[in-house]
Write an enzyme that holds these catalytic residues in place. Sequence first.
Site, PDB file in Angstrom:
ATOM      1  N   HIS A  14       0.738  -1.208  -0.126  1.00 22.45           N
ATOM      2  CA  HIS A  14      -0.089   0.000  -0.139  1.00 22.45           C
ATOM      3  C   HIS A  14       0.693   1.353  -0.099  1.00 22.45           C
ATOM      4  O   HIS A  14       1.548   1.631   0.945  1.00 22.45           O
ATOM      5  CB  HIS A  14      -0.760   0.101   1.124  1.00 22.45           C
ATOM      6  N   HIS A  16       1.580   5.183  -1.664  1.00 18.32           N
ATOM      7  CA  HIS A  16       1.194   6.698  -2.292  1.00 18.32           C
ATOM      8  C   HIS A  16       2.663   7.159  -3.009  1.00 18.32           C
ATOM      9  O   HIS A  16       3.539   7.552  -2.372  1.00 18.32           O
ATOM     10  CB  HIS A  16       0.549   7.705  -1.584  1.00 18.32           C
ATOM     11  N   LYS A 100      -9.187  -0.353  -5.804  1.00 20.66           N
ATOM     12  CA  LYS A 100      -9.186   0.223  -4.457  1.00 20.66           C
ATOM     13  C   LYS A 100     -10.649   0.660  -4.275  1.00 20.66           C
ATOM     14  O   LYS A 100     -11.210   1.708  -5.022  1.00 20.66           O
ATOM     15  CB  LYS A 100      -8.167   1.271  -4.448  1.00 20.66           C
ATOM     16  N   HIS A 137     -10.310   0.921   1.933  1.00 22.84           N
ATOM     17  CA  HIS A 137     -10.184   1.850   2.907  1.00 22.84           C
ATOM     18  C   HIS A 137     -11.300   1.779   3.828  1.00 22.84           C
ATOM     19  O   HIS A 137     -12.419   2.298   3.618  1.00 22.84           O
ATOM     20  CB  HIS A 137     -10.105   3.181   2.394  1.00 22.84           C
ATOM     21  N   HIS A 175      -4.420  -0.933   6.085  1.00 25.39           N
ATOM     22  CA  HIS A 175      -3.862  -0.008   7.169  1.00 25.39           C
ATOM     23  C   HIS A 175      -4.922  -0.194   8.314  1.00 25.39           C
ATOM     24  O   HIS A 175      -5.596   0.654   9.012  1.00 25.39           O
ATOM     25  CB  HIS A 175      -3.817   1.319   6.613  1.00 25.39           C
ATOM     26  N   ASP A 248       1.461   2.790   3.542  1.00 24.70           N
ATOM     27  CA  ASP A 248       0.463   3.878   3.421  1.00 24.70           C
ATOM     28  C   ASP A 248       1.447   5.141   3.343  1.00 24.70           C
ATOM     29  O   ASP A 248       0.891   6.004   4.062  1.00 24.70           O
ATOM     30  CB  ASP A 248      -0.570   3.744   4.380  1.00 24.70           C
TER      31      ASP A 248
HETATM   32  O1  DOR Z   1      -3.216   9.171   5.767  1.00 23.93           O
HETATM   33  C1  DOR Z   1      -3.640   8.965   4.695  1.00 23.93           C
HETATM   34  N1  DOR Z   1      -3.335   9.448   3.822  1.00 23.93           N
HETATM   35  N2  DOR Z   1      -4.663   8.042   4.731  1.00 23.93           N
HETATM   36  C2  DOR Z   1      -5.226   7.906   3.310  1.00 23.93           C
HETATM   37  O2  DOR Z   1      -6.083   7.081   3.127  1.00 23.93           O
HETATM   38  C3  DOR Z   1      -4.776   8.696   2.155  1.00 23.93           C
HETATM   39  C4  DOR Z   1      -3.484   9.157   2.221  1.00 23.93           C
HETATM   40  C5  DOR Z   1      -3.103  10.093   1.354  1.00 23.93           C
HETATM   41  O3  DOR Z   1      -3.391   9.805   0.020  1.00 23.93           O
HETATM   42  O4  DOR Z   1      -2.581  11.206   1.559  1.00 23.93           O
HETATM   43 ZN    ZN Z   2      -3.395   5.086   1.737  1.00 23.32          ZN
END
Ligand code: DOR
Ligand code: ZN
Length: 346
Positions: A14, A16, A100, A137, A175, A248
């Site tokens: 997971h 970003h 997702k 999520h 998460h 995450d």
């Molecule tokens: O803390 C988070 N940041 N939780 C999420 O679900 C998304 C993520 C983000 O994209 O910044």
């Molecule tokens: Zn995330």
Amino acid sequence: MTQSLTIARPDDWHLHLRDGAMLVAVLPETARHFARAIIMPNLVPPVVTGAQAAAYRDRILAALPADMSFTPLMTLYLTEDTDPDDVAAAHASGLIKAVKLYPAGATTNSASGVANFENVRATLDRMAEIGLPLCVHGEVTDADIDIFDREAVFIDRVLDPIRKATPGLRVIMEHITTSNGVDYVKSNATDLGATITTHHLIINRNHLLVGGIKPHYYCLPVAKREEHRLALRAAATSGDARFFLGTDSAPHMDALKEHACGCAGCFTATNTMALLAHVFEEDGALDQLEAFASQNGPAFYGLPTNSDTITLTKSEAPTIFPSKIDAGDDTVTVFDPGFPVHWDVT
Ligand code: DOR
Ligand code: ZN
């Protein structure tokens, strides 16, 4: 005193990576240690179609430094307009590894997420049929549900009904932050796994709020009380194949974290493996780190474990991590666990 541990190269289930200058800045932080990662599709606009996922994958590969190797495992962002045929084609071609689900409004860039679950029924049915996992999520967004209860309520009101209505759908609760999440995964032997982040193994809600608000500890789902952190630690270090690493790691520019309305996300790509070695050692479970970070995830996704390795070394002197990395015109703060860490990937 030097101690070292060699494990199969880990993956991040997971992650970003964002786009543009941020992508260029953060990708090496992950690719340095991780072979593969499940790439979150919550760009603006989101990655909804197979064509968008292919274009995003190409941008990620173009941003990868020439001396690094890394395989992005792409996902599609589920919307009420998602076309099940497009999803199935993206899966059949090998492009995507998951879809997702963001409940509409649950977190960063989730405005296009799902409000009425009846409208995604056909896609979920098709995913169950073709064996394509759903990453979830798991938080309800109802204004009357306390933010600390949103995961537990989601399990009862949304997740359990979806799973019952869609037999065979493979689901990853992403998460997880509560003992409720741990217990739910354990009570359903098949088709259900969960990722756990590095930061939720380290911080509870006191770390976020006591002695002043710490914007770099704010993420969603928000850290919960200590008993939940301990339940996550027990699950992660148990070796149970249903729990695996999904950092995450979610970079935001510092100006937007240190803000009157700060963004959610902890950036842990840089030091995750060192922090995990610390956590697992503290719990007397270093022998389970490889299962959590390198074996359980690929097994759930039906992929091979990586054949190369990384070595973690513990030294007398604390490891110095950068406190920030540069990203475009601003910086991104690296997660600070709040204690000295003596492990590093060497
Ligand atoms: O803390 C988070 N940041 N939780 C999420 O679900 C998304 C993520 C983000 O994209 O910044
Ligand atoms: Zn995330």
